[in-house]
Design a protein around this motif. Sequence first.
Motif, PDB file in Angstrom:
ATOM      1  N   ALA A 299       0.834  -1.204   0.000  1.00 55.50           N
ATOM      2  CA  ALA A 299       0.000   0.000   0.000  1.00 55.50           C
ATOM      3  C   ALA A 299       0.867   1.252   0.000  1.00 55.50           C
ATOM      4  O   ALA A 299       1.962   1.270   0.565  1.00 55.50           O
ATOM      5  N   SER A 300       0.346   2.299  -0.637  1.00 60.31           N
ATOM      6  CA  SER A 300       1.053   3.578  -0.641  1.00 60.31           C
ATOM      7  C   SER A 300       0.080   4.687  -1.007  1.00 60.31           C
ATOM      8  O   SER A 300      -1.106   4.453  -1.266  1.00 60.31           O
ATOM      9  N   ILE A 301       0.593   5.887  -1.052  1.00 59.64           N
ATOM     10  CA  ILE A 301      -0.205   7.038  -1.479  1.00 59.64           C
ATOM     11  C   ILE A 301      -0.444   6.954  -2.986  1.00 59.64           C
ATOM     12  O   ILE A 301       0.353   6.348  -3.713  1.00 59.64           O
ATOM     13  N   GLU A 302      -1.534   7.524  -3.456  1.00 59.86           N
ATOM     14  CA  GLU A 302      -1.888   7.446  -4.883  1.00 59.86           C
ATOM     15  C   GLU A 302      -0.724   7.852  -5.785  1.00 59.86           C
ATOM     16  O   GLU A 302      -0.477   7.229  -6.815  1.00 59.86           O
ATOM     17  N   LYS A 303      -0.023   8.908  -5.390  1.00 58.87           N
ATOM     18  CA  LYS A 303       1.076   9.435  -6.212  1.00 58.87           C
ATOM     19  C   LYS A 303       2.179   8.399  -6.438  1.00 58.87           C
ATOM     20  O   LYS A 303       2.770   8.336  -7.521  1.00 58.87           O
ATOM     21  N   LYS A 304       2.466   7.587  -5.422  1.00 63.25           N
ATOM     22  CA  LYS A 304       3.495   6.554  -5.557  1.00 63.25           C
ATOM     23  C   LYS A 304       2.935   5.297  -6.211  1.00 63.25           C
ATOM     24  O   LYS A 304       3.632   4.612  -6.967  1.00 63.25           O
ATOM     25  N   TRP A 305       1.678   4.983  -5.921  1.00 65.50           N
ATOM     26  CA  TRP A 305       1.026   3.834  -6.555  1.00 65.50           C
ATOM     27  C   TRP A 305       0.973   4.009  -8.072  1.00 65.50           C
ATOM     28  O   TRP A 305       1.137   3.049  -8.822  1.00 65.50           O
ATOM     29  N   ASN A 306       0.792   5.247  -8.513  1.00 64.81           N
ATOM     30  CA  ASN A 306       0.694   5.536  -9.941  1.00 64.81           C
ATOM     31  C   ASN A 306       2.077   5.742 -10.567  1.00 64.81           C
ATOM     32  O   ASN A 306       2.335   6.710 -11.266  1.00 64.81           O
ATOM     33  N   THR A 307       2.984   4.814 -10.283  1.00 68.10           N
ATOM     34  CA  THR A 307       4.321   4.827 -10.888  1.00 68.10           C
ATOM     35  C   THR A 307       4.672   3.413 -11.345  1.00 68.10           C
ATOM     36  O   THR A 307       4.218   2.430 -10.757  1.00 68.10           O
ATOM     37  N   LYS A 308       5.496   3.330 -12.353  1.00 65.04           N
ATOM     38  CA  LYS A 308       5.942   2.012 -12.803  1.00 65.04           C
ATOM     39  C   LYS A 308       6.899   1.387 -11.798  1.00 65.04           C
ATOM     40  O   LYS A 308       6.978   0.159 -11.695  1.00 65.04           O
ATOM     41  N   THR A 309       7.609   2.225 -11.040  1.00 74.49           N
ATOM     42  CA  THR A 309       8.492   1.706  -9.997  1.00 74.49           C
ATOM     43  C   THR A 309       7.723   0.862  -9.001  1.00 74.49           C
ATOM     44  O   THR A 309       8.136  -0.243  -8.638  1.00 74.49           O
ATOM     45  N   PHE A 310       6.575   1.346  -8.560  1.00 72.41           N
ATOM     46  CA  PHE A 310       5.751   0.631  -7.575  1.00 72.41           C
ATOM     47  C   PHE A 310       5.311  -0.725  -8.118  1.00 72.41           C
ATOM     48  O   PHE A 310       5.460  -1.765  -7.454  1.00 72.41           O
ATOM     49  N   HIS A 311       4.814  -0.754  -9.338  1.00 69.00           N
ATOM     50  CA  HIS A 311       4.253  -1.998  -9.885  1.00 69.00           C
ATOM     51  C   HIS A 311       5.331  -2.966 -10.369  1.00 69.00           C
ATOM     52  O   HIS A 311       5.121  -4.184 -10.336  1.00 69.00           O
ATOM     53  N   ARG A 312       6.474  -2.458 -10.773  1.00 72.02           N
ATOM     54  CA  ARG A 312       7.599  -3.345 -11.086  1.00 72.02           C
ATOM     55  C   ARG A 312       8.088  -4.011  -9.804  1.00 72.02           C
ATOM     56  O   ARG A 312       8.454  -5.195  -9.803  1.00 72.02           O
ATOM     57  N   PHE A 313       8.066  -3.271  -8.711  1.00 76.13           N
ATOM     58  CA  PHE A 313       8.453  -3.817  -7.406  1.00 76.13           C
ATOM     59  C   PHE A 313       7.528  -4.966  -7.010  1.00 76.13           C
ATOM     60  O   PHE A 313       7.984  -6.016  -6.539  1.00 76.13           O
ATOM     61  N   LEU A 314       6.221  -4.799  -7.220  1.00 77.24           N
ATOM     62  CA  LEU A 314       5.266  -5.867  -6.900  1.00 77.24           C
ATOM     63  C   LEU A 314       5.571  -7.128  -7.699  1.00 77.24           C
ATOM     64  O   LEU A 314       5.600  -8.230  -7.156  1.00 77.24           O
ATOM     65  N   ARG A 315       5.804  -6.980  -9.003  1.00 78.29           N
ATOM     66  CA  ARG A 315       6.051  -8.155  -9.855  1.00 78.29           C
ATOM     67  C   ARG A 315       7.350  -8.841  -9.483  1.00 78.29           C
ATOM     68  O   ARG A 315       7.447 -10.073  -9.457  1.00 78.29           O
TER      69      ARG A 315
ATOM     70  N   ASN B 112      -1.474  -8.102  -4.790  1.00 78.38           N
ATOM     71  CA  ASN B 112      -2.481  -7.122  -4.371  1.00 78.38           C
ATOM     72  C   ASN B 112      -1.846  -5.801  -3.974  1.00 78.38           C
ATOM     73  O   ASN B 112      -0.758  -5.772  -3.378  1.00 78.38           O
ATOM     74  N   SER B 113      -2.534  -4.712  -4.288  1.00 76.18           N
ATOM     75  CA  SER B 113      -2.036  -3.396  -3.903  1.00 76.18           C
ATOM     76  C   SER B 113      -3.197  -2.480  -3.518  1.00 76.18           C
ATOM     77  O   SER B 113      -4.350  -2.737  -3.859  1.00 76.18           O
ATOM     78  N   ASN B 114      -2.848  -1.431  -2.783  1.00 77.00           N
ATOM     79  CA  ASN B 114      -3.830  -0.434  -2.363  1.00 77.00           C
ATOM     80  C   ASN B 114      -3.238   0.953  -2.538  1.00 77.00           C
ATOM     81  O   ASN B 114      -2.039   1.151  -2.332  1.00 77.00           O
ATOM     82  N   SER B 115      -4.080   1.901  -2.906  1.00 78.26           N
ATOM     83  CA  SER B 115      -3.645   3.299  -2.968  1.00 78.26           C
ATOM     84  C   SER B 115      -4.594   4.148  -2.136  1.00 78.26           C
ATOM     85  O   SER B 115      -5.800   3.877  -2.076  1.00 78.26           O
TER      86      SER B 115
END
Length: 329
Positions: A223-239, A245-248
């Motif tokens: 989970a993170s703030i919307e601004k960080k969730w809406n980055t490719k860094t965040f979603h590459r980290f998940l993969r 699962n993620s939350n913003s």
Amino acid sequence: MKICLISIRKIKIPRFFNELNIFEIKKGSLKEKIKMAFDFFDSIIFIGSSGIVVRMISDFLRDKTTDPSIFVYDEKFKNLTLLCGSHMAGGHRIGELLSINSNSNFVYTTSTDINGLTGLDLFCRDNNLFVEKKHILYINNYILNNQYLPVSKDFKNFYIPKNFKISENPIIYLDREDKNISLFSKKYTLGIGFHKNTDFKTLNKEFHETIPKYFLNRINNVASIEKKWNTKTFHRFLRLNNIYNSNSFTSDSLNKAASFLNIKGNEYVKRATNAIAVSEPSAFLGSFNGNKVFEGKNNNSKFAIYEISSPLWRLNNYKIEEVPEVFYE
């Protein structure tokens, strides 16, 4: 979890894909599309020849416990074939959903599935549990040979498949470090905050440097703030870490949570995000107001881990998330 679609040829894509939040990758060559799919998505759906798909994805496949599930539809959507990722990647359940929505024939070949049995890895994926890779083949062969699996009474509150049995002489235990084969609850929420120009390699490196090993395979959602969730860094980290699962959360939501938690916050973070804190209130909200079990900081990132309010950690196993706006750029 995030699911994407790649069409080998340009054809009309049925509306139900969009209704299910399945993202079509349109830009780039076929190889570039496949790279993006493997970098960011938990399931990949191809439309076209399975022969082309098999040859194109071979260089991207790494390990059955971390690879995405791979599907192929024919261009008439009559048949849906699951190539890999049946269990740990959620392919069997996602395929069931897709075949219903497309009215197609779902083809899968996994031994336990075609024999009407639930494999250990599918049971784990259904219930947000972690199992070590070395146990999967052994236990699934045991199931195929014996038709049932004795499990401990720790699982009495779980839905038990027909080929699992609560036993006084179990082979499988839950959250028991002292047993040879134990399944571990993925019952923790990771809250993260990171500096603006942090790339995914740096974030991942700092995560593994900071987080105790105990938690690494037990994280349910990030989970993170919307601004960080809406980055490719965040979603590459998940993969990279095989987290589905993620939350913003908005800055207002995080500020309310921070106030409730008596977090004083940081002026630098507030100027950058409008939230007085990010990682801890994100973990708190993402855990359904659970309890903090860890907090740590590195050069470019900050992490907090909260234990999810029981038994909510077993919910939303196959929820298909919308992709962030940055994927449309």
